[in-house]
Scaffold this active site. Structure first.
Site, PDB file in Angstrom:
ATOM      1  N   ARG A  24      31.644  37.568  28.518  1.00 50.52           N
ATOM      2  CA  ARG A  24      32.564  37.166  29.596  1.00 50.52           C
ATOM      3  C   ARG A  24      32.616  35.652  29.784  1.00 50.52           C
ATOM      4  O   ARG A  24      32.700  35.155  30.904  1.00 50.52           O
ATOM      5  CB  ARG A  24      32.155  37.801  30.929  1.00 50.52           C
ATOM      6  CG  ARG A  24      32.452  39.266  31.037  1.00 50.52           C
ATOM      7  CD  ARG A  24      33.938  39.497  31.351  1.00 50.52           C
ATOM      8  NE  ARG A  24      34.199  40.890  31.577  1.00 50.52           N
ATOM      9  CZ  ARG A  24      34.187  41.461  32.766  1.00 50.52           C
ATOM     10  NH1 ARG A  24      33.975  40.750  33.836  1.00 50.52           N
ATOM     11  NH2 ARG A  24      34.403  42.755  32.871  1.00 50.52           N
ATOM     12  N   ARG A  28      37.043  34.141  35.599  1.00 50.91           N
ATOM     13  CA  ARG A  28      37.346  33.519  36.897  1.00 50.91           C
ATOM     14  C   ARG A  28      36.459  32.355  37.297  1.00 50.91           C
ATOM     15  O   ARG A  28      36.789  31.596  38.193  1.00 50.91           O
ATOM     16  CB  ARG A  28      37.291  34.577  38.006  1.00 50.91           C
ATOM     17  CG  ARG A  28      38.565  35.389  38.107  1.00 50.91           C
ATOM     18  CD  ARG A  28      38.383  36.559  39.037  1.00 50.91           C
ATOM     19  NE  ARG A  28      37.351  37.431  38.502  1.00 50.91           N
ATOM     20  CZ  ARG A  28      37.055  38.628  38.994  1.00 50.91           C
ATOM     21  NH1 ARG A  28      37.668  39.092  40.046  1.00 50.91           N
ATOM     22  NH2 ARG A  28      36.113  39.365  38.434  1.00 50.91           N
ATOM     23  N   ARG A  37      45.729  32.558  34.998  1.00 51.42           N
ATOM     24  CA  ARG A  37      45.765  33.893  35.600  1.00 51.42           C
ATOM     25  C   ARG A  37      46.781  33.941  36.754  1.00 51.42           C
ATOM     26  O   ARG A  37      47.549  34.900  36.873  1.00 51.42           O
ATOM     27  CB  ARG A  37      44.352  34.235  36.080  1.00 51.42           C
ATOM     28  CG  ARG A  37      44.148  35.564  36.724  1.00 51.42           C
ATOM     29  CD  ARG A  37      44.153  36.688  35.704  1.00 51.42           C
ATOM     30  NE  ARG A  37      44.082  37.974  36.399  1.00 51.42           N
ATOM     31  CZ  ARG A  37      45.129  38.556  36.969  1.00 51.42           C
ATOM     32  NH1 ARG A  37      46.323  37.991  36.925  1.00 51.42           N
ATOM     33  NH2 ARG A  37      44.993  39.718  37.593  1.00 51.42           N
ATOM     34  N   ASP A  74      40.363  43.525  26.954  1.00 51.68           N
ATOM     35  CA  ASP A  74      39.482  44.352  27.773  1.00 51.68           C
ATOM     36  C   ASP A  74      39.181  45.634  27.029  1.00 51.68           C
ATOM     37  O   ASP A  74      39.968  46.048  26.166  1.00 51.68           O
ATOM     38  CB  ASP A  74      40.132  44.667  29.129  1.00 51.68           C
ATOM     39  CG  ASP A  74      39.089  45.126  30.132  1.00 51.68           C
ATOM     40  OD1 ASP A  74      38.438  44.273  30.745  1.00 51.68           O
ATOM     41  OD2 ASP A  74      38.877  46.355  30.260  1.00 51.68           O
ATOM     42  N   TYR A 150      35.142  55.632  32.235  1.00 54.11           N
ATOM     43  CA  TYR A 150      36.296  55.139  32.992  1.00 54.11           C
ATOM     44  C   TYR A 150      37.459  56.127  32.940  1.00 54.11           C
ATOM     45  O   TYR A 150      38.198  56.308  33.907  1.00 54.11           O
ATOM     46  CB  TYR A 150      36.747  53.770  32.457  1.00 54.11           C
ATOM     47  CG  TYR A 150      35.782  52.664  32.819  1.00 54.11           C
ATOM     48  CD1 TYR A 150      35.782  52.119  34.103  1.00 54.11           C
ATOM     49  CD2 TYR A 150      34.846  52.184  31.905  1.00 54.11           C
ATOM     50  CE1 TYR A 150      34.886  51.114  34.460  1.00 54.11           C
ATOM     51  CE2 TYR A 150      33.945  51.182  32.247  1.00 54.11           C
ATOM     52  CZ  TYR A 150      33.970  50.648  33.526  1.00 54.11           C
ATOM     53  OH  TYR A 150      33.086  49.665  33.869  1.00 54.11           O
TER      54      TYR A 150
HETATM   55  O1  CP3 Z   1      35.154  36.534  27.683  1.00 52.43           O
HETATM   56  C1  CP3 Z   1      34.976  37.707  27.275  1.00 52.43           C
HETATM   57  O2  CP3 Z   1      33.852  38.237  27.242  1.00 52.43           O
HETATM   58  C2  CP3 Z   1      36.164  38.456  26.704  1.00 52.43           C
HETATM   59  C3  CP3 Z   1      36.871  39.279  27.586  1.00 52.43           C
HETATM   60  C4  CP3 Z   1      36.319  40.578  28.189  1.00 52.43           C
HETATM   61  C5  CP3 Z   1      36.809  41.065  29.426  1.00 52.43           C
HETATM   62  N1  CP3 Z   1      36.308  42.318  29.625  1.00 52.43           N
HETATM   63  C6  CP3 Z   1      37.746  40.328  30.294  1.00 52.43           C
HETATM   64  C7  CP3 Z   1      37.865  40.723  31.715  1.00 52.43           C
HETATM   65  C8  CP3 Z   1      35.429  41.547  27.694  1.00 52.43           C
HETATM   66  C9  CP3 Z   1      34.565  41.504  26.443  1.00 52.43           C
HETATM   67  C10 CP3 Z   1      35.456  42.645  28.610  1.00 52.43           C
HETATM   68  C11 CP3 Z   1      34.696  43.883  28.403  1.00 52.43           C
HETATM   69  C12 CP3 Z   1      34.634  44.872  29.479  1.00 52.43           C
HETATM   70  N2  CP3 Z   1      35.624  45.239  30.364  1.00 52.43           N
HETATM   71  C13 CP3 Z   1      33.509  45.713  29.715  1.00 52.43           C
HETATM   72  C14 CP3 Z   1      32.245  45.741  28.906  1.00 52.43           C
HETATM   73  C15 CP3 Z   1      31.320  44.634  29.243  1.00 52.43           C
HETATM   74  C16 CP3 Z   1      30.746  44.708  30.629  1.00 52.43           C
HETATM   75  O3  CP3 Z   1      31.044  43.795  31.409  1.00 52.43           O
HETATM   76  O4  CP3 Z   1      29.975  45.615  30.879  1.00 52.43           O
HETATM   77  C17 CP3 Z   1      33.834  46.547  30.804  1.00 52.43           C
HETATM   78  C18 CP3 Z   1      32.943  47.606  31.440  1.00 52.43           C
HETATM   79  C19 CP3 Z   1      35.174  46.253  31.190  1.00 52.43           C
HETATM   80  C20 CP3 Z   1      36.003  46.926  32.241  1.00 52.43           C
HETATM   81  C21 CP3 Z   1      36.409  45.968  33.276  1.00 52.43           C
HETATM   82  N3  CP3 Z   1      37.373  44.996  33.107  1.00 52.43           N
HETATM   83  C22 CP3 Z   1      35.916  45.860  34.599  1.00 52.43           C
HETATM   84  C23 CP3 Z   1      34.820  46.727  35.187  1.00 52.43           C
HETATM   85  C24 CP3 Z   1      36.614  44.803  35.212  1.00 52.43           C
HETATM   86  C25 CP3 Z   1      36.524  44.367  36.655  1.00 52.43           C
HETATM   87  C26 CP3 Z   1      35.292  43.555  36.897  1.00 52.43           C
HETATM   88  C27 CP3 Z   1      35.647  42.160  37.308  1.00 52.43           C
HETATM   89  O5  CP3 Z   1      34.899  41.251  36.935  1.00 52.43           O
HETATM   90  O6  CP3 Z   1      36.644  41.978  38.036  1.00 52.43           O
HETATM   91  C28 CP3 Z   1      37.506  44.252  34.256  1.00 52.43           C
HETATM   92  C29 CP3 Z   1      38.420  43.106  34.434  1.00 52.43           C
HETATM   93  C30 CP3 Z   1      38.182  41.929  33.571  1.00 52.43           C
HETATM   94  N4  CP3 Z   1      37.998  41.992  32.219  1.00 52.43           N
HETATM   95  C31 CP3 Z   1      38.170  40.575  33.985  1.00 52.43           C
HETATM   96  C32 CP3 Z   1      37.966  39.812  32.824  1.00 52.43           C
HETATM   97  C33 CP3 Z   1      37.917  38.303  32.728  1.00 52.43           C
HETATM   98  C34 CP3 Z   1      38.412  40.079  35.408  1.00 52.43           C
HETATM   99  C35 CP3 Z   1      39.880  40.187  35.699  1.00 52.43           C
HETATM  100  C36 CP3 Z   1      40.467  39.009  36.482  1.00 52.43           C
HETATM  101  O7  CP3 Z   1      40.829  38.001  35.895  1.00 52.43           O
HETATM  102  O8  CP3 Z   1      40.614  39.181  37.687  1.00 52.43           O
END
Ligand code: CP3
Length: 347
Positions: A24, A28, A37, A74, A150
């Site tokens: 990640r 944000r 964003r 994602d 999910y």
């Molecule tokens: O920079 C990176 O690592 C690449 C991008 C990436 C994202 N999600 C972007 C993202 C990666 C590798 C993921 C994987 C992901 N997504 C996982 C596995 C890794 C982990 O964290 O356990 C999971 C479970 C998800 C599902 C997911 N996507 C959730 C639970 C959420 C909400 C949590 C949050 O932080 O808001 C997301 C949204 C998400 N995916 C964001 C990002 C940057 C936040 C969205 C935003 O910009 O508001």
């Protein structure tokens, strides 16, 4: 062919200091991400707009000089590509129209996945050509069990009770869902590698929910099947496995026939990992993301402790889980400095 510290480490070369990237690393906590964003419709629109996905993928690499970029996407694009309804609600995380019975997943199809996810592959092509040769580009996918969580729950959950009830009561129908996901994930990973991803990571974020026997059948075994199928198409592409929060069951994942590295979460002791895992497989991890929020002396001490334990073997510095939004970007710069200036002790 791209090379560089991360790929060479995965291939067995040792450097005086390990390569570093962060799960990640785009997100944000970076003001430049928030700007893109704010100017883009939904979160999925950002994932599916190649120019913008490329831009946010490159941001942390530009700012911190990390050894790898991970394509901005994602794990939930796979259910979306299979035809399940997926959306992100502001401040609430992901939502899916839940699968409630086996007939619901009979409607999912792999046929349209390559077309639906074409913007992700386009973003990879563009990003690979914009990146320096020595910086690796990582693709990724969620592992089948985590995606099933999910898909059945309809979003995040405290205990994922619905997915467990389904899996324990109806293991045969649950296996059908896992099998469909294995095939879809293989397609998605192969397409990412075809587009230019140098290595891929499989995220099994919720593996730690499962008892040992089910962990084997629904996490490890499907991940190994995925790895073997991807390698049948791309024998040299390294696969990093991240089975989160499974403690000593990580021993089962020392599968060098399938994985080039294991990403370990913060709950795994670095000392134990150095003794039990690292002689068998390259490790990645495992700094507590909250240490990156803390910064200062706490960050310096903990990062150095991990380097002293794991930096002598095949190792990629990373976190135990993703960067959190409240992380001050300066602390990431501090961490990169610490890792690059680390001096292995001779004792
Ligand atoms: O920079 C990176 O690592 C690449 C991008 C990436 C994202 N999600 C972007 C993202 C990666 C590798 C993921 C994987 C992901 N997504 C996982 C596995 C890794 C982990 O964290 O356990 C999971 C479970 C998800 C599902 C997911 N996507 C959730 C639970 C959420 C909400 C949590 C949050 O932080 O808001 C997301 C949204 C998400 N995916 C964001 C990002 C940057 C936040 C969205 C935003 O910009 O508001």
């Amino acid at each position: 062919m791209s090379t560089g510290k991360l790929l060479e480490t995965l291939a067995g070369t040792r450097f005086p200091t390990p390569p570093i990237w962060l799960m990640r690393q785009a997100g944000r906590y970076l003001p430049e991400y928030r700007a893109v964003r704010a100017d883009t419709g939904s979160f999925l629109d950002l994932c599916y707009t190649p120019d913008r996905a490329m831009e946010v993928t490159l941001q942390p690499v530009r700012r911190f000089g990390l050894d790898a970029a991970i394509i901005f996407s994602d794990i939930l694009v796979v259910p979306d590509g299979l035809g399940q309804k997926v959306w992100f609600e502001e401040g609430e995380g992901p939502k899916l129209e839940p699968l409630t019975e086996p007939a619901d997943f009979a409607r999912l199809t792999r046929a349209r996945l390559p077309e639906k996810l074409a913007p992700v592959y386009q973003a990879i092509r563009q990003t690979r050509s914009a990146l320096a040769k020595g910086t690796a580009l990582l693709g990724f996918a969620g592992a089948p069990f985590t995606l099933a969580c999910y898909m059945i729950e309809g979003g995040g959950s405290r205990d994922f009770a619905k997915v467990k009830a389904w899996a324990y009561r109806h293991p045969d129908s649950f296996s059908l869902l896992i099998d469909l996901l294995v095939d879809a994930i293989v397609d998605h990973l192969v397409n990412q590698i075809d587009a230019g991803a140098d290595a891929v990571q499989l995220f099994d974020t919720w593996a730690g929910l499962l008892p040992e026997e089910q962990l084997f059948s629904w996490s490890l075994e499907p991940m190994v099947r995925i790895a073997h199928a991807v390698h049948a198409r791309h024998p040299k592409t390294p696969i990093i496995a991240f089975p989160r929060a499974i403690g000593p069951a990580t021993l089962m994942y020392r599968r060098s026939d399938a994985f080039a590295a294991l990403s370990i979460d913060t709950g795994i002791g670095a000392h134990w990992a150095a003794r039990e895992l690292q002689p068998h497989i390259c490790l990645q991890g495992n700094l507590d993301p909250m240490m990156l929020v803390a910064g200062g002396v706490a960050l310096e001490r903990e990062a150095t402790r991990i380097l002293d334990k794991l930096g002598h073997g095949p190792f990629i510095f990373n976190l135990g889980h993703g960067v959190v939004p409240q992380t001050p970007p300066e602390h990431v710069a501090q961490l990169v400095e610490i890792v690059r200036n680390w001096k292995p002790s001779t004792s």
